[in-house]
Design an enzyme around this catalytic site. Structure first.
Site, PDB file in Angstrom:
ATOM      1  N   GLN A   1      -9.886  -5.906 -10.389  1.00 53.15           N
ATOM      2  CA  GLN A   1      -9.301  -7.153  -9.913  1.00 53.15           C
ATOM      3  C   GLN A   1     -10.327  -8.066  -9.257  1.00 53.15           C
ATOM      4  O   GLN A   1      -9.973  -9.108  -8.718  1.00 53.15           O
ATOM      5  CB  GLN A   1      -8.168  -6.841  -8.924  1.00 53.15           C
ATOM      6  CG  GLN A   1      -7.003  -6.088  -9.539  1.00 53.15           C
ATOM      7  CD  GLN A   1      -5.962  -5.674  -8.513  1.00 53.15           C
ATOM      8  OE1 GLN A   1      -6.095  -5.903  -7.323  1.00 53.15           O
ATOM      9  NE2 GLN A   1      -4.899  -5.030  -8.993  1.00 53.15           N
TER      10      GLN A   1
ATOM     11  N   HIS B   1      -7.336  -4.959  -4.924  1.00 53.47           N
ATOM     12  CA  HIS B   1      -6.794  -5.418  -3.635  1.00 53.47           C
ATOM     13  C   HIS B   1      -7.855  -6.098  -2.768  1.00 53.47           C
ATOM     14  O   HIS B   1      -8.052  -5.751  -1.605  1.00 53.47           O
ATOM     15  CB  HIS B   1      -6.144  -4.262  -2.874  1.00 53.47           C
ATOM     16  CG  HIS B   1      -4.907  -3.732  -3.534  1.00 53.47           C
ATOM     17  ND1 HIS B   1      -4.075  -2.835  -2.913  1.00 53.47           N
ATOM     18  CD2 HIS B   1      -4.365  -3.970  -4.745  1.00 53.47           C
ATOM     19  CE1 HIS B   1      -3.078  -2.535  -3.726  1.00 53.47           C
ATOM     20  NE2 HIS B   1      -3.234  -3.223  -4.852  1.00 53.47           N
TER      21      HIS B   1
ATOM     22  N   GLU C   1       6.171 -10.007  -0.702  1.00 51.05           N
ATOM     23  CA  GLU C   1       6.624 -10.694   0.507  1.00 51.05           C
ATOM     24  C   GLU C   1       6.188 -12.150   0.573  1.00 51.05           C
ATOM     25  O   GLU C   1       5.097 -12.507   0.109  1.00 51.05           O
ATOM     26  CB  GLU C   1       6.075  -9.970   1.748  1.00 51.05           C
ATOM     27  CG  GLU C   1       6.597  -8.570   1.926  1.00 51.05           C
ATOM     28  CD  GLU C   1       6.007  -7.855   3.134  1.00 51.05           C
ATOM     29  OE1 GLU C   1       6.436  -6.725   3.415  1.00 51.05           O
ATOM     30  OE2 GLU C   1       5.120  -8.434   3.801  1.00 51.05           O
TER      31      GLU C   1
ATOM     32  N   TYR D   1       2.230  -6.927  10.157  1.00 49.77           N
ATOM     33  CA  TYR D   1       3.182  -7.094   9.065  1.00 49.77           C
ATOM     34  C   TYR D   1       3.566  -5.772   8.398  1.00 49.77           C
ATOM     35  O   TYR D   1       4.256  -5.777   7.378  1.00 49.77           O
ATOM     36  CB  TYR D   1       2.656  -8.149   8.080  1.00 49.77           C
ATOM     37  CG  TYR D   1       2.731  -9.500   8.735  1.00 49.77           C
ATOM     38  CD1 TYR D   1       3.834 -10.323   8.574  1.00 49.77           C
ATOM     39  CD2 TYR D   1       1.750  -9.909   9.641  1.00 49.77           C
ATOM     40  CE1 TYR D   1       3.944 -11.530   9.251  1.00 49.77           C
ATOM     41  CE2 TYR D   1       1.850 -11.117  10.319  1.00 49.77           C
ATOM     42  CZ  TYR D   1       2.954 -11.918  10.118  1.00 49.77           C
ATOM     43  OH  TYR D   1       3.074 -13.099  10.803  1.00 49.77           O
TER      44      TYR D   1
ATOM     45  N   TYR E   1       4.176   3.398  -7.492  1.00 49.93           N
ATOM     46  CA  TYR E   1       4.294   3.217  -8.932  1.00 49.93           C
ATOM     47  C   TYR E   1       4.837   4.470  -9.616  1.00 49.93           C
ATOM     48  O   TYR E   1       5.273   4.407 -10.766  1.00 49.93           O
ATOM     49  CB  TYR E   1       2.931   2.820  -9.511  1.00 49.93           C
ATOM     50  CG  TYR E   1       2.484   1.470  -9.008  1.00 49.93           C
ATOM     51  CD1 TYR E   1       3.117   0.306  -9.436  1.00 49.93           C
ATOM     52  CD2 TYR E   1       1.459   1.359  -8.086  1.00 49.93           C
ATOM     53  CE1 TYR E   1       2.727  -0.933  -8.954  1.00 49.93           C
ATOM     54  CE2 TYR E   1       1.064   0.125  -7.597  1.00 49.93           C
ATOM     55  CZ  TYR E   1       1.700  -1.017  -8.034  1.00 49.93           C
ATOM     56  OH  TYR E   1       1.325  -2.248  -7.544  1.00 49.93           O
TER      57      TYR E   1
END
Length: 463
Positions: free
Chosen positions: A177, A243, A335, A345, A356
């Protein structure tokens, strides 16, 4: 005489007892039955949202599967254990989960660039093509668009669609990513020409290549970047390739906010104030910690908020100072948050998502001292990019948020009331993985779509 007064009192006592202590306990809910009997094999019921089914998904077929079982596949028969009403309740519970995902089932590719929405007929004009994964967009004075591609390339796109490559960008780790991510202009770009880039930096270590979310600023002169300065590198570096976060935004005071993902180490980083990962950071424009940050004496000095998973949307309302953020949940539980100073949070202590593999990360959806989202999505839409509709181009959408969906390949319109999402509309179904959305200074919405990479302009053509 004594009996005369005792009888009414006794009757009253019996009545009170019958009200306080019901003789028959309330029936167990279908959700409770599922958790007790089914979740050890099937995980959370929301795992059924996108499951492939072997024996059908009508109510009758689900009731038959639950009642008779399939011993060859390890599915027990429950008809001798559960009452018909309990089996029907579980079937209804599964159906409700399946239906949550069915609204995103877009089977056909768009046949044209014209779409009908609730308020408008819309045409999607191609601003730029020939990209791979356009990630960040920033609008330059004069109307040109600066766009980043995750491969590491930077483009300056003219009003006529002419695309020129910009030199002098950072070296990126374009794996998984990672790569070249967001871009934002300094609030005083007109005079100082500073541009800020977030990216996955790379360096060698005894364990091989490691990476982290980093920020580089440089001065833009035409199609050349100069005076490059790496002003932030999230600690610690990691071998993982996912991430990273990461969005950038300046507030009206000139502070730079940076979102950083937890790099897949959910039990190590987001709840640890000695780690930069899984946090939103607040920096001066030179990368130093901003004054007034909440954890400068007991953690990393740049941290503004913590307990985040993978935040890929960030918008700051310049009028009110409200900071909005979107982040990816694990499987369900994406979210939309309002980011507050010092707030936690919750990831991974609380979550509306599951792993998953269908197993829950946590049994908690709320905990004292941890923030609740303004809105969450089940199933996950994989939100990336966040913009507030302003100006006069789309009066029926004014004050709405636009959120890109990577997973279901559409643009999501969120109607906000009292800081809550009260209505959603699916815009442009199946146009591709929507990585980003921005509102230009002229009020038009621009949408970045991946593989093949294009940037689209949203133009209304009528009601």
């Amino acid at each position: 005489m004594f009996l005369k007064y005792l009888a009414p009192c006794a009757a009253t006592a019996v009545a009170c007892l019958s009200l306080t202590f019901p003789s028959t306990p309330p029936p167990e809910t279908a959700d409770a039955t599922f958790k007790k009997l089914c979740s050890s094999c099937h995980g959370d019921v929301q795992a059924f949202v996108d499951r492939k089914w072997k024996h059908g998904t009508t109510k009758a077929e689900l009731i038959a599967s639950i009642s008779k079982g399939y011993s060859d596949f390890g599915m027990p028969a429950w008809e001798a254990t559960l009452k018909p009403a309990q089996i029907e309740g579980i079937a209804d519970l599964i159906l409700s989960s399946i239906e949550k995902g069915s609204r995103y089932s877009f089977n056909n590719k768009p046949k044209s660039n014209v779409f009908k929405t609730e308020a408008y007929t819309v045409r999607l004009d191609t601003v730029a093509s020939g990209l791979s994964s356009p990630w960040g967009m920033a609008f330059l004075p004069g109307g040109d668009l600066l766009a980043t591609d995750r491969t590491g390339k930077i483009y300056r796109i003219g009003a006529n669609g002419q695309k020129s490559e910009v030199s002098g960008g950072p070296q990126v780790l374009a794996e998984g990513q990672g790569g070249l991510l967001d871009v934002v202009l300094h609030p005083k770009f007109d005079t100082n020409h500073w541009v800020y880039f977030s990216y996955s930096a790379v360096k060698d270590s005894p364990e091989g290549k490691v990476g982290t979310t980093a920020i580089l600023r440089a001065k833009l002169d035409g199609t050349q970047l100069t005076d490059q300065q790496v002003i932030f590198e999230a600690q610690p570096w990691s071998k993982t390739r996912h991430h990273y976060g990461s969005r950038l935004a300046f507030d009206k005071a000139g502070y730079l906010f940076v979102t950083v993902g937890e790099r897949g180490s959910e039990y190590t980083n987001p709840q640890n104030l000695e780690s930069d990962l899984g946090k939103v950071h607040r920096l001066n424009d030179d990368g130093t910690p901003a004054a007034g940050n909440p954890f400068k004496d007991k953690g990393r000095a740049t941290i503004w908020s913590w307990g985040h998973r993978n935040p890929q949307g960030l918008y700051i309302d310049q009028a009110t100072g409200t900071i909005w953020e979107t982040e990816h949940g694990p499987r369900g539980g994406d979210e939309l948050n309002i980011i507050r100073k010092g707030a936690n949070y919750g990831w991974p202590v609380i979550s509306y998502g599951i792993g998953y593999d269908g197993k829950a990360f946590t049994s908690l959806k709320a905990k004292e001292g941890m923030e609740q989202a303004q809105h969450y999505w089940v199933p996950s839409i994989a939100p990336s990019g966040l913009a507030l509709v302003e100006g006069t181009r789309y009066p029926a959408w004014k004050g709405n948020f636009l959120v890109g969906s990577l997973r279901f390949k559409y643009l999501n319109r969120c109607v906000i009331k009292n800081n809550k999402v009260v209505k959603e509309e699916i815009l442009f179904p199946n146009i591709g993985r929507v990585r980003n959305v921005k509102i230009a200074p002229d009020g038009y919405a621009y949408v970045a779509v991946e593989d093949p990479g294009v940037i689209l302009k949203v133009v209304t053509t009528g009601k």
